[in-house]
Design an enzyme around this catalytic site. Sequence first.
Site, short mmCIF file in Angstrom:
data_model
loop_
_atom_site.label_atom_id
_atom_site.label_comp_id
_atom_site.label_asym_id
_atom_site.label_seq_id
_atom_site.Cartn_x
_atom_site.Cartn_y
_atom_site.Cartn_z
NE ARG A 244 -20.66 19.22 28.70
CZ ARG A 244 -19.88 18.61 29.60
NH1 ARG A 244 -20.14 17.35 29.93
NH2 ARG A 244 -18.86 19.20 30.14
NE ARG B 253 -14.63 20.66 29.41
CZ ARG B 253 -15.38 19.75 28.78
NH1 ARG B 253 -15.70 19.91 27.51
NH2 ARG B 253 -15.80 18.69 29.42
CE LYS C 100 -13.99 12.82 34.72
NZ LYS C 100 -13.41 13.55 33.61
NE ARG D 117 -13.32 19.53 36.24
CZ ARG D 117 -14.36 18.81 35.81
NH1 ARG D 117 -15.16 18.23 36.67
NH2 ARG D 117 -14.58 18.66 34.52
NE ARG E 169 -18.47 15.09 25.71
CZ ARG E 169 -18.06 15.00 26.95
NH1 ARG E 169 -17.69 13.84 27.45
NH2 ARG E 169 -18.01 16.06 27.72
P1 AMP Z 1 -17.84 18.00 33.54
O1 AMP Z 1 -19.25 17.68 33.16
O2 AMP Z 1 -17.31 17.14 34.66
O3 AMP Z 1 -16.90 18.05 32.36
O4 AMP Z 1 -17.87 19.50 34.14
C1 AMP Z 1 -18.30 20.59 33.35
C2 AMP Z 1 -17.80 21.89 33.96
O5 AMP Z 1 -18.35 22.07 35.28
C3 AMP Z 1 -16.30 22.00 34.15
O6 AMP Z 1 -15.61 22.37 32.95
C4 AMP Z 1 -16.21 23.09 35.22
O7 AMP Z 1 -16.49 24.35 34.67
C5 AMP Z 1 -17.39 22.73 36.12
N1 AMP Z 1 -17.00 21.78 37.21
C6 AMP Z 1 -17.41 20.48 37.35
N2 AMP Z 1 -16.87 19.92 38.44
C7 AMP Z 1 -16.09 20.87 39.01
C8 AMP Z 1 -15.23 20.91 40.14
N3 AMP Z 1 -15.05 19.82 40.91
N4 AMP Z 1 -14.60 22.06 40.43
C9 AMP Z 1 -14.76 23.17 39.67
N5 AMP Z 1 -15.53 23.21 38.57
C10 AMP Z 1 -16.20 22.07 38.22
#
Ligand code: AMP
Length: 226
Positions: A170, A181, A15, A100, A139
């Site tokens: 990360r 996740r 994504k 989400r 990654r």
């Molecule tokens: P990502 O970079 O999109 O994988 O997001 C990293 C982390 O940020 C996720 O595992 C959640 O802990 C938090 N996060 C990101 N977007 C959301 C969302 N829309 N709702 C809740 N937590 C979020």
Amino acid sequence: MALNVVFLGPPGVGKGTQAERLAGSRGLWHVSTGAILRACVRDGFGPDGTAGNPDLVRQTAAILKAGQLVPDDLMMVLIRETLAEVPAGSSGWLLDGFPRTAPQAEGLIALVAELGADEPIVLEIHVPDEEIVRRLSGRLTCSTCGHVTAAGAAVEGDDCRVCDGHLAMREDDRPETVRNRLMVFREKTRPAKDVLAARYRFERIDGLGSPNDVTQRIAGVLEAAS
Ligand code: AMP
């Protein structure tokens, strides 16, 4: 008419990479809620933009580290403030990582109507779970600009090729957290898809193959939709 896009799909599906490319090629404002949250933690802000609440910053950091979700009410404040300030000159917005949960999806539908924004097209990128674990477990992400480099293409500490930052894994890409996740995705984020698919144009994109293949598929779908 603005091109507003919502990218859905589990972590590791590509994504972020595809969002970066599409935003660049179409002049869209790339809104990565994960990147915004990581910046909030780094700079000492809560997800709702408040400063001076160290407990909230600590809680948010712990949620991110564990791969859990930040509460919906805080995420709605974050997305409302973000979409209210789309920079002039962008041709639309691209949400990467939001919504989400089903309540976030319902909140987004209400917010789009309230702001009078053009209805987004929803693109779900799909790849099998085994491929996701394989991709995430190697990654590397630039700790400065967030650019992602695939497994095997670099090692931790290498220079980022986009900015002058350095690549690192990360914390939430470690295998135990990746599994969590994916579980959170299955339980919470699938229902968000159903809510959006019932309301907006919805397209599923095959995420297998090279990043260029996927970019072309996305361009084809957007072409057909316009
Ligand atoms: P990502 O970079 O999109 O994988 O997001 C990293 C982390 O940020 C996720 O595992 C959640 O802990 C938090 N996060 C990101 N977007 C959301 C969302 N829309 N709702 C809740 N937590 C979020």
